[in-house]
Write a protein that holds these residues in place. Structure first.
Motif, PDB file in Angstrom:
ATOM      1  N   MET A  67       6.958 -41.682  12.772  1.00  0.00           N
ATOM      2  CA  MET A  67       5.982 -42.572  13.391  1.00  0.00           C
ATOM      3  C   MET A  67       6.562 -43.235  14.639  1.00  0.00           C
ATOM      4  O   MET A  67       5.874 -43.395  15.657  1.00  0.00           O
ATOM      5  N   ALA A  68       7.839 -43.600  14.578  1.00  0.00           N
ATOM      6  CA  ALA A  68       8.488 -44.221  15.741  1.00  0.00           C
ATOM      7  C   ALA A  68       8.498 -43.263  16.923  1.00  0.00           C
ATOM      8  O   ALA A  68       8.230 -43.660  18.072  1.00  0.00           O
ATOM      9  N   LEU A  69       8.772 -41.981  16.660  1.00  0.00           N
ATOM     10  CA  LEU A  69       8.789 -40.988  17.731  1.00  0.00           C
ATOM     11  C   LEU A  69       7.394 -40.716  18.275  1.00  0.00           C
ATOM     12  O   LEU A  69       7.213 -40.479  19.479  1.00  0.00           O
ATOM     13  N   MET A  70       6.395 -40.768  17.400  1.00  0.00           N
ATOM     14  CA  MET A  70       5.016 -40.553  17.848  1.00  0.00           C
ATOM     15  C   MET A  70       4.542 -41.718  18.722  1.00  0.00           C
ATOM     16  O   MET A  70       3.863 -41.509  19.732  1.00  0.00           O
ATOM     17  N   VAL A  71       4.911 -42.933  18.331  1.00  0.00           N
ATOM     18  CA  VAL A  71       4.586 -44.103  19.158  1.00  0.00           C
ATOM     19  C   VAL A  71       5.297 -43.998  20.505  1.00  0.00           C
ATOM     20  O   VAL A  71       4.715 -44.293  21.562  1.00  0.00           O
ATOM     21  N   LEU A  72       6.545 -43.537  20.464  1.00  0.00           N
ATOM     22  CA  LEU A  72       7.304 -43.329  21.692  1.00  0.00           C
ATOM     23  C   LEU A  72       6.600 -42.321  22.590  1.00  0.00           C
ATOM     24  O   LEU A  72       6.542 -42.500  23.815  1.00  0.00           O
ATOM     25  N   GLY A  73       6.046 -41.271  21.988  1.00  0.00           N
ATOM     26  CA  GLY A  73       5.358 -40.251  22.768  1.00  0.00           C
ATOM     27  C   GLY A  73       4.054 -40.738  23.369  1.00  0.00           C
ATOM     28  O   GLY A  73       3.794 -40.545  24.559  1.00  0.00           O
ATOM     29  N   VAL A  74       3.242 -41.395  22.543  1.00  0.00           N
ATOM     30  CA  VAL A  74       1.907 -41.816  22.997  1.00  0.00           C
ATOM     31  C   VAL A  74       1.982 -42.976  23.981  1.00  0.00           C
ATOM     32  O   VAL A  74       1.350 -42.959  25.041  1.00  0.00           O
ATOM     33  N   ILE A  75       2.766 -43.999  23.629  1.00  0.00           N
ATOM     34  CA  ILE A  75       2.824 -45.206  24.472  1.00  0.00           C
ATOM     35  C   ILE A  75       3.962 -45.125  25.485  1.00  0.00           C
ATOM     36  O   ILE A  75       3.777 -45.370  26.676  1.00  0.00           O
ATOM     37  N   ARG A  85       8.360 -36.172  20.695  1.00  0.00           N
ATOM     38  CA  ARG A  85       7.909 -37.119  21.728  1.00  0.00           C
ATOM     39  C   ARG A  85       6.973 -36.437  22.722  1.00  0.00           C
ATOM     40  O   ARG A  85       5.896 -36.966  23.045  1.00  0.00           O
ATOM     41  N   ILE A  86       7.357 -35.263  23.215  1.00  0.00           N
ATOM     42  CA  ILE A  86       6.550 -34.549  24.202  1.00  0.00           C
ATOM     43  C   ILE A  86       5.257 -34.023  23.583  1.00  0.00           C
ATOM     44  O   ILE A  86       4.179 -34.102  24.201  1.00  0.00           O
ATOM     45  N   VAL A  87       5.329 -33.502  22.364  1.00  0.00           N
ATOM     46  CA  VAL A  87       4.126 -32.991  21.692  1.00  0.00           C
ATOM     47  C   VAL A  87       3.125 -34.122  21.470  1.00  0.00           C
ATOM     48  O   VAL A  87       1.923 -33.969  21.716  1.00  0.00           O
ATOM     49  N   SER A  88       3.607 -35.268  21.019  1.00  0.00           N
ATOM     50  CA  SER A  88       2.731 -36.421  20.779  1.00  0.00           C
ATOM     51  C   SER A  88       2.062 -36.872  22.074  1.00  0.00           C
ATOM     52  O   SER A  88       0.853 -37.150  22.098  1.00  0.00           O
ATOM     53  N   ALA A  89       2.828 -36.943  23.140  1.00  0.00           N
ATOM     54  CA  ALA A  89       2.272 -37.347  24.432  1.00  0.00           C
ATOM     55  C   ALA A  89       1.255 -36.332  24.935  1.00  0.00           C
ATOM     56  O   ALA A  89       0.176 -36.701  25.426  1.00  0.00           O
ATOM     57  N   SER A  90       1.579 -35.047  24.791  1.00  0.00           N
ATOM     58  CA  SER A  90       0.684 -33.994  25.279  1.00  0.00           C
ATOM     59  C   SER A  90      -0.630 -33.968  24.506  1.00  0.00           C
ATOM     60  O   SER A  90      -1.702 -33.770  25.100  1.00  0.00           O
ATOM     61  N   LEU A  91      -0.550 -34.160  23.202  1.00  0.00           N
ATOM     62  CA  LEU A  91      -1.771 -34.176  22.381  1.00  0.00           C
ATOM     63  C   LEU A  91      -2.637 -35.388  22.723  1.00  0.00           C
ATOM     64  O   LEU A  91      -3.871 -35.296  22.755  1.00  0.00           O
ATOM     65  N   ALA A  92      -1.999 -36.527  22.980  1.00  0.00           N
ATOM     66  CA  ALA A  92      -2.746 -37.727  23.351  1.00  0.00           C
ATOM     67  C   ALA A  92      -3.461 -37.532  24.689  1.00  0.00           C
ATOM     68  O   ALA A  92      -4.559 -38.074  24.899  1.00  0.00           O
ATOM     69  N   LEU A  93      -2.839 -36.753  25.574  1.00  0.00           N
ATOM     70  CA  LEU A  93      -3.409 -36.520  26.901  1.00  0.00           C
ATOM     71  C   LEU A  93      -4.328 -35.306  26.952  1.00  0.00           C
ATOM     72  O   LEU A  93      -4.993 -35.078  27.982  1.00  0.00           O
ATOM     73  N   LEU A  94      -4.393 -34.533  25.874  1.00  0.00           N
ATOM     74  CA  LEU A  94      -5.147 -33.275  25.881  1.00  0.00           C
ATOM     75  C   LEU A  94      -6.617 -33.443  26.264  1.00  0.00           C
ATOM     76  O   LEU A  94      -7.146 -32.638  27.057  1.00  0.00           O
ATOM     77  N   PRO A  95      -7.334 -34.455  25.725  1.00  0.00           N
ATOM     78  CA  PRO A  95      -8.740 -34.633  26.154  1.00  0.00           C
ATOM     79  C   PRO A  95      -8.861 -34.827  27.669  1.00  0.00           C
ATOM     80  O   PRO A  95      -9.796 -34.304  28.292  1.00  0.00           O
ATOM     81  N   LEU A  96      -7.928 -35.557  28.262  1.00  0.00           N
ATOM     82  CA  LEU A  96      -7.941 -35.758  29.709  1.00  0.00           C
ATOM     83  C   LEU A  96      -7.568 -34.468  30.441  1.00  0.00           C
ATOM     84  O   LEU A  96      -8.111 -34.170  31.513  1.00  0.00           O
ATOM     85  N   SER A  97      -6.652 -33.693  29.859  1.00  0.00           N
ATOM     86  CA  SER A  97      -6.247 -32.422  30.462  1.00  0.00           C
ATOM     87  C   SER A  97      -7.436 -31.472  30.554  1.00  0.00           C
ATOM     88  O   SER A  97      -7.670 -30.833  31.597  1.00  0.00           O
ATOM     89  N   LEU A  98      -8.195 -31.368  29.474  1.00  0.00           N
ATOM     90  CA  LEU A  98      -9.362 -30.480  29.446  1.00  0.00           C
ATOM     91  C   LEU A  98     -10.448 -30.967  30.401  1.00  0.00           C
ATOM     92  O   LEU A  98     -11.168 -30.165  31.011  1.00  0.00           O
ATOM     93  N   ARG A  99     -10.551 -32.279  30.536  1.00  0.00           N
ATOM     94  CA  ARG A  99     -11.566 -32.849  31.418  1.00  0.00           C
ATOM     95  C   ARG A  99     -11.263 -32.582  32.889  1.00  0.00           C
ATOM     96  O   ARG A  99     -12.179 -32.354  33.694  1.00  0.00           O
ATOM     97  N   HIS A 100      -9.968 -32.591  33.238  1.00  0.00           N
ATOM     98  CA  HIS A 100      -9.588 -32.465  34.649  1.00  0.00           C
ATOM     99  C   HIS A 100      -9.051 -31.079  35.007  1.00  0.00           C
ATOM    100  O   HIS A 100      -8.568 -30.897  36.140  1.00  0.00           O
ATOM    101  N   ILE A 101      -9.157 -30.134  34.107  1.00  0.00           N
ATOM    102  CA  ILE A 101      -8.586 -28.813  34.376  1.00  0.00           C
ATOM    103  C   ILE A 101      -9.274 -28.135  35.566  1.00  0.00           C
ATOM    104  O   ILE A 101      -8.686 -27.293  36.248  1.00  0.00           O
ATOM    105  N   PHE A 138      14.766 -34.727  26.530  1.00  0.00           N
ATOM    106  CA  PHE A 138      15.848 -34.070  25.792  1.00  0.00           C
ATOM    107  C   PHE A 138      17.207 -34.654  26.179  1.00  0.00           C
ATOM    108  O   PHE A 138      18.088 -34.808  25.321  1.00  0.00           O
ATOM    109  N   LEU A 139      17.380 -34.982  27.448  1.00  0.00           N
ATOM    110  CA  LEU A 139      18.654 -35.531  27.901  1.00  0.00           C
ATOM    111  C   LEU A 139      18.925 -36.909  27.292  1.00  0.00           C
ATOM    112  O   LEU A 139      20.049 -37.195  26.854  1.00  0.00           O
ATOM    113  N   PHE A 140      17.892 -37.766  27.235  1.00  0.00           N
ATOM    114  CA  PHE A 140      18.078 -39.116  26.707  1.00  0.00           C
ATOM    115  C   PHE A 140      18.350 -39.111  25.209  1.00  0.00           C
ATOM    116  O   PHE A 140      19.224 -39.847  24.724  1.00  0.00           O
ATOM    117  N   THR A 141      17.614 -38.305  24.451  1.00  0.00           N
ATOM    118  CA  THR A 141      17.854 -38.274  23.007  1.00  0.00           C
ATOM    119  C   THR A 141      19.228 -37.683  22.699  1.00  0.00           C
ATOM    120  O   THR A 141      19.903 -38.118  21.767  1.00  0.00           O
TER     121      THR A 141
END
Length: 311
Positions: A218-226, A43-59, A83-86
């Protein structure tokens, strides 16, 4: 900006409730193949990768004085709760997790008063209580709530709500000068190497031997991104414009969407459900009154004094 307007604040809150209201079922699906730590890391990796372009832009906007607060926003606001919720959902059901999640506004208030010296009106406390009563009532009248399912794993959810309360107060107090995009993208930039590094140390080979593991992934990746990246973008943007207690009241609205999903699935909605929904909405409205009730009361008191004057 739409978040500066009242309608935008409520629309964002409702959208967040819809997104996070769907997160519990996605976690449940992901746990069919992956262990709870693996599910959280994905979940965290998927979210971080989705946000990576924005991270590099605002670093370039990353400053040393903001580093501590961004780490709190990342690790305490997202990483640890994931981690606590899962972990909790391996032993308690979604309804119980939803009910315990409704403690978030209370902890947001307590932490804000104790460590951040926030100011809160009496009517907002009343709004908190009404919202909590409505959320608890909705969940208690559902068919899936089993009080016998309360066990030590429920405390993982309680701890997560404490993390959420800390995060919301920290962002409001020390990161309001950054945009929601900057706060989210920069905080998740620190999470990517930690979550990915941990995930690679786990037994992924065993997980992918389960039937339907691709769908579960895929469910976990959707959970991470959205459910994480997009949701935190909205939440961190919202916190900059409203009191933390109002932002945290999203957890009161989540059970409303749980009932809504049940109606879509053919379940019957009862009059008592409508009553509790109305109680939640009234509580949320009062929480975001921003002193409106105090002003009205003060105006009436002045009017009464003026009428008693002798000329």
């Amino acid at each position: 900006m739409y978040l500066e307007k009242r309608w935008g604040q409520y629309a964002t809150l409702i959208l967040l409730a819809f997104v996070w209201g769907s997160s519990f079922i996605l976690m449940k699906i992901g746990l069919k193949s992956f262990t709870s730590p693996q599910a959280a890391a994905i979940r965290i990796v998927s979210a971080s990768l989705a946000l990576l372009p924005l991270s590099l832009r605002h670093i370039k906007q990353l400053k040393r004085k903001d580093l501590k607060s961004l780490l709190i926003a990342g690790f305490i606001g997202s990483f640890i709760p994931a981690f606590l919720f899962t972990k909790a959902q391996t032993r308690i059901d979604s309804s119980m997790a939803g009910m315990l999640n409704s403690l978030t506004p209370m902890f947001t208030l307590f932490i804000g008063l104790a460590f951040y010296k926030i100011k809160i009106l009496r009517m907002q406390v009343i709004g908190l209580i009404l919202g909590l009563m409505g959320a608890a009532g909705l969940i208690a009248t559902g068919e899936d709530l089993d009080l016998s399912n309360i066990n030590s794993y429920a405390f993982f959810v309680v701890l997560a709500t404490i993390c959420y309360g800390t995060n919301m107060n920290e962002i409001k107090a020390r990161l309001s000068h950054l945009s929601g995009i900057q706060i989210t993208s920069l905080s998740f930039m620190f999470l990517l190497p930690v979550a990915l590094g941990y995930l690679l140390t786990t037994d992924i080979r065993t997980a992918i031997t389960h039937e339907g593991w691709g769908y579960h992934l895929m469910a976990l990746m959707v959970l991470g991104v959205i459910g994480t990246a997009l949701a935190m973008l909205l939440m961190n943007s919202l916190i900059r414009h409203v009191p933390p207690v109002f932002a945290s009241s999203v957890t009161y609205i989540i059970p409303v969407f749980a009932i809504g999903w049940g109606v879509v699935d053919g379940e019957v909605i009862l009059p008592v459900h409508l009553l509790f929904m109305a109680l939640i909405l009234l509580g949320v409205y009062i929480i975001n009154s921003k002193g409106k009730f105090r002003i009205i009361g003060h105006f009436r008191m002045l009017k009464r004094k003026n009428s008693n004057r002798k000329f």
